[in-house]
Design a protein around this motif. Structure first.
Motif, PDB file in Angstrom:
ATOM      1  N   HIS A  37       0.800  -1.219   0.000  1.00 47.00           N
ATOM      2  CA  HIS A  37       0.000   0.000   0.000  1.00 47.00           C
ATOM      3  C   HIS A  37       0.838   1.275   0.000  1.00 47.00           C
ATOM      4  O   HIS A  37       0.504   2.233  -0.681  1.00 47.00           O
ATOM      5  CB  HIS A  37      -0.950   0.020   1.216  1.00 47.00           C
ATOM      6  N   ILE A  38       1.884   1.300   0.805  1.00 43.64           N
ATOM      7  CA  ILE A  38       2.716   2.506   0.924  1.00 43.64           C
ATOM      8  C   ILE A  38       4.154   2.113   0.610  1.00 43.64           C
ATOM      9  O   ILE A  38       4.748   1.302   1.327  1.00 43.64           O
ATOM     10  CB  ILE A  38       2.627   3.101   2.345  1.00 43.64           C
ATOM     11  N   PRO A  39       4.724   2.645  -0.455  1.00 40.71           N
ATOM     12  CA  PRO A  39       6.100   2.282  -0.805  1.00 40.71           C
ATOM     13  C   PRO A  39       7.096   2.665   0.284  1.00 40.71           C
ATOM     14  O   PRO A  39       7.047   3.769   0.833  1.00 40.71           O
ATOM     15  CB  PRO A  39       6.366   3.074  -2.089  1.00 40.71           C
ATOM     16  N   SER A  40       7.994   1.751   0.578  1.00 33.38           N
ATOM     17  CA  SER A  40       8.996   2.000   1.621  1.00 33.38           C
ATOM     18  C   SER A  40       9.963   3.110   1.240  1.00 33.38           C
ATOM     19  O   SER A  40      10.568   3.728   2.107  1.00 33.38           O
ATOM     20  CB  SER A  40       9.760   0.709   1.933  1.00 33.38           C
ATOM     21  N   VAL A  41      10.089   3.389  -0.045  1.00 30.58           N
ATOM     22  CA  VAL A  41      11.012   4.432  -0.483  1.00 30.58           C
ATOM     23  C   VAL A  41      10.616   5.794   0.099  1.00 30.58           C
ATOM     24  O   VAL A  41      11.476   6.626   0.368  1.00 30.58           O
ATOM     25  CB  VAL A  41      11.131   4.471  -2.032  1.00 30.58           C
ATOM     26  N   GLY A  42       9.337   6.025   0.349  1.00 25.57           N
ATOM     27  CA  GLY A  42       8.902   7.285   0.969  1.00 25.57           C
ATOM     28  C   GLY A  42       9.406   7.408   2.395  1.00 25.57           C
ATOM     29  O   GLY A  42       9.838   8.481   2.827  1.00 25.57           O
ATOM     30  N   THR A  43       9.380   6.313   3.141  1.00 25.61           N
ATOM     31  CA  THR A  43       9.888   6.325   4.510  1.00 25.61           C
ATOM     32  C   THR A  43      11.398   6.501   4.516  1.00 25.61           C
ATOM     33  O   THR A  43      11.943   7.239   5.338  1.00 25.61           O
ATOM     34  CB  THR A  43       9.473   5.036   5.244  1.00 25.61           C
ATOM     35  N   MET A  44      12.076   5.852   3.570  1.00 25.05           N
ATOM     36  CA  MET A  44      13.528   6.033   3.456  1.00 25.05           C
ATOM     37  C   MET A  44      13.861   7.482   3.094  1.00 25.05           C
ATOM     38  O   MET A  44      14.794   8.067   3.649  1.00 25.05           O
ATOM     39  CB  MET A  44      14.115   5.085   2.418  1.00 25.05           C
ATOM     40  N   ALA A  45      13.089   8.069   2.188  1.00 23.40           N
ATOM     41  CA  ALA A  45      13.316   9.459   1.794  1.00 23.40           C
ATOM     42  C   ALA A  45      13.106  10.394   2.986  1.00 23.40           C
ATOM     43  O   ALA A  45      13.876  11.339   3.187  1.00 23.40           O
ATOM     44  CB  ALA A  45      12.392   9.849   0.643  1.00 23.40           C
ATOM     45  N   TYR A  46      12.057  10.148   3.777  1.00 28.41           N
ATOM     46  CA  TYR A  46      11.822  10.963   4.958  1.00 28.41           C
ATOM     47  C   TYR A  46      12.985  10.843   5.934  1.00 28.41           C
ATOM     48  O   TYR A  46      13.490  11.841   6.455  1.00 28.41           O
ATOM     49  CB  TYR A  46      10.508  10.574   5.653  1.00 28.41           C
ATOM     50  N   TYR A  47      13.441   9.622   6.181  1.00 24.58           N
ATOM     51  CA  TYR A  47      14.548   9.408   7.106  1.00 24.58           C
ATOM     52  C   TYR A  47      15.809  10.126   6.629  1.00 24.58           C
ATOM     53  O   TYR A  47      16.530  10.730   7.414  1.00 24.58           O
ATOM     54  CB  TYR A  47      14.790   7.912   7.298  1.00 24.58           C
ATOM     55  N   LYS A  48      16.074  10.064   5.321  1.00 30.45           N
ATOM     56  CA  LYS A  48      17.234  10.776   4.768  1.00 30.45           C
ATOM     57  C   LYS A  48      17.052  12.288   4.934  1.00 30.45           C
ATOM     58  O   LYS A  48      18.020  13.010   5.195  1.00 30.45           O
ATOM     59  CB  LYS A  48      17.452  10.421   3.296  1.00 30.45           C
ATOM     60  N   ALA A  49      15.828  12.788   4.819  1.00 32.60           N
ATOM     61  CA  ALA A  49      15.561  14.210   5.035  1.00 32.60           C
ATOM     62  C   ALA A  49      15.794  14.586   6.500  1.00 32.60           C
ATOM     63  O   ALA A  49      16.296  15.667   6.800  1.00 32.60           O
ATOM     64  CB  ALA A  49      14.129  14.555   4.608  1.00 32.60           C
ATOM     65  N   VAL A  50      15.439  13.686   7.427  1.00 31.10           N
ATOM     66  CA  VAL A  50      15.718  13.917   8.851  1.00 31.10           C
ATOM     67  C   VAL A  50      17.221  14.005   9.053  1.00 31.10           C
ATOM     68  O   VAL A  50      17.714  14.912   9.735  1.00 31.10           O
ATOM     69  CB  VAL A  50      15.094  12.818   9.747  1.00 31.10           C
ATOM     70  N   GLU A  58      24.042  11.219   9.580  1.00 34.49           N
ATOM     71  CA  GLU A  58      23.668   9.876  10.021  1.00 34.49           C
ATOM     72  C   GLU A  58      23.889   9.668  11.519  1.00 34.49           C
ATOM     73  O   GLU A  58      22.999   9.196  12.230  1.00 34.49           O
ATOM     74  CB  GLU A  58      24.467   8.834   9.230  1.00 34.49           C
ATOM     75  N   ALA A  59      25.067  10.019  12.018  1.00 31.97           N
ATOM     76  CA  ALA A  59      25.369   9.789  13.441  1.00 31.97           C
ATOM     77  C   ALA A  59      24.455  10.610  14.340  1.00 31.97           C
ATOM     78  O   ALA A  59      23.953  10.116  15.356  1.00 31.97           O
ATOM     79  CB  ALA A  59      26.828  10.108  13.733  1.00 31.97           C
ATOM     80  N   ALA A  60      24.208  11.859  13.981  1.00 36.72           N
ATOM     81  CA  ALA A  60      23.320  12.717  14.777  1.00 36.72           C
ATOM     82  C   ALA A  60      21.910  12.150  14.806  1.00 36.72           C
ATOM     83  O   ALA A  60      21.236  12.186  15.837  1.00 36.72           O
ATOM     84  CB  ALA A  60      23.314  14.135  14.221  1.00 36.72           C
ATOM     85  N   THR A  61      21.462  11.617  13.693  1.00 34.83           N
ATOM     86  CA  THR A  61      20.115  11.041  13.624  1.00 34.83           C
ATOM     87  C   THR A  61      20.036   9.747  14.424  1.00 34.83           C
ATOM     88  O   THR A  61      19.095   9.549  15.197  1.00 34.83           O
ATOM     89  CB  THR A  61      19.716  10.790  12.161  1.00 34.83           C
ATOM     90  N   MET A  62      21.036   8.885  14.272  1.00 35.45           N
ATOM     91  CA  MET A  62      20.996   7.602  14.981  1.00 35.45           C
ATOM     92  C   MET A  62      21.111   7.758  16.493  1.00 35.45           C
ATOM     93  O   MET A  62      20.804   6.828  17.235  1.00 35.45           O
ATOM     94  CB  MET A  62      22.068   6.663  14.445  1.00 35.45           C
ATOM     95  N   SER A  63      21.494   8.939  16.955  1.00 31.62           N
ATOM     96  CA  SER A  63      21.545   9.157  18.401  1.00 31.62           C
ATOM     97  C   SER A  63      20.148   9.238  19.018  1.00 31.62           C
ATOM     98  O   SER A  63      19.993   9.079  20.223  1.00 31.62           O
ATOM     99  CB  SER A  63      22.333  10.432  18.721  1.00 31.62           C
ATOM    100  N   PHE A  64      19.115   9.448  18.170  1.00 29.86           N
ATOM    101  CA  PHE A  64      17.757   9.529  18.712  1.00 29.86           C
ATOM    102  C   PHE A  64      16.701   8.860  17.833  1.00 29.86           C
ATOM    103  O   PHE A  64      15.552   8.700  18.260  1.00 29.86           O
ATOM    104  CB  PHE A  64      17.345  10.993  18.952  1.00 29.86           C
ATOM    105  N   ALA A  65      17.047   8.460  16.616  1.00 29.52           N
ATOM    106  CA  ALA A  65      16.055   7.869  15.716  1.00 29.52           C
ATOM    107  C   ALA A  65      16.677   6.708  14.946  1.00 29.52           C
ATOM    108  O   ALA A  65      17.847   6.770  14.564  1.00 29.52           O
ATOM    109  CB  ALA A  65      15.532   8.907  14.738  1.00 29.52           C
ATOM    110  N   ARG A  66      15.890   5.676  14.739  1.00 32.27           N
ATOM    111  CA  ARG A  66      16.317   4.505  13.968  1.00 32.27           C
ATOM    112  C   ARG A  66      15.179   4.105  13.031  1.00 32.27           C
ATOM    113  O   ARG A  66      14.008   4.144  13.404  1.00 32.27           O
ATOM    114  CB  ARG A  66      16.636   3.305  14.877  1.00 32.27           C
ATOM    115  N   LEU A  67      15.554   3.721  11.820  1.00 29.78           N
ATOM    116  CA  LEU A  67      14.608   3.190  10.846  1.00 29.78           C
ATOM    117  C   LEU A  67      14.958   1.726  10.607  1.00 29.78           C
ATOM    118  O   LEU A  67      16.113   1.409  10.311  1.00 29.78           O
ATOM    119  CB  LEU A  67      14.688   3.966   9.521  1.00 29.78           C
TER     120      LEU A  67
END
Length: 182
Positions: free
Chosen positions: A35-48, A55-64
């Protein structure tokens, strides 16, 4: 401005205030989601990652976590049962970020038929031991060069500054632009 416009929109990648407040976030997406392509979630995570400093700053508080073969909200051919609640609770209360989530396949009798680790994006589980594909211990994390260097020409936009808030005032529901947080 339409009622609720920007209030229910979850596309602002600037999670710096959330991070600063000590927030922890686990996102997951089934790679077999019909229903929802995973590429959108990956794109959002990359935008975060871009918004909060990499990457390191994001992984300190968020994981996909991307779950192979898992359909929309579960099901599919991949192991789709996992405990994200304990993972996030341990991260918040003990400071132990999840290095992986162990997923499992369960038959109709409730018996576990396979286990597999899922590693935080951009890592994936690779059977490097030659052990059984149905056992989590057969896998190790491998960084995906394709996903780590993912570049998407996303049709939509991830942006800040459009958010709204709604409150009751004088017996009416009033939607106004959100105030900037410090």
């Amino acid at each position: 401005m339409a009622l609720g416009e920007g209030m229910y929109d979850a596309t602002d990648p600037d999670l710096t205030a959330f991070k600063k407040a000590g927030g922890k976030l686990i996102l997951w997406h089934g790679l077999g989601d019909q229903h929802i392509p995973s590429v959108g979630t990956m794109a959002y995570y990359k935008a975060v990652e871009k918004a909060v400093g990499g990457e390191a700053a994001t992984m300190s508080f968020a994981r996909l976590f991307l779950l192979p073969g898992v359909a929309h909200c579960g099901g599919g051919q991949g192991p789709d049962t996992f405990d994200a609640l304990t993972a996030i609770t341990d991260w918040v209360t003990k400071g132990t970020a999840p290095a992986n989530l162990t997923t499992k396949s369960v038959d109709s009798s409730g018996n576990t038929t396979a286990t597999r680790p899922v590693y935080p994006f951009p890592y994936y589980a690779k059977n490097t031991t030659g052990g059984p594909a149905t056992e989590a211990s057969s896998y190790t994390p491998v960084k995906s060069t394709a996903e780590a260097n993912l570049r998407l020409n996303w049709l939509g936009s991830f942006r800040s500054g459009y958010e709204t808030v709604g409150n009751w005032a004088g017996g009416k529901w009033i939607v106004t632009k959100a105030k900037k947080r410090a």
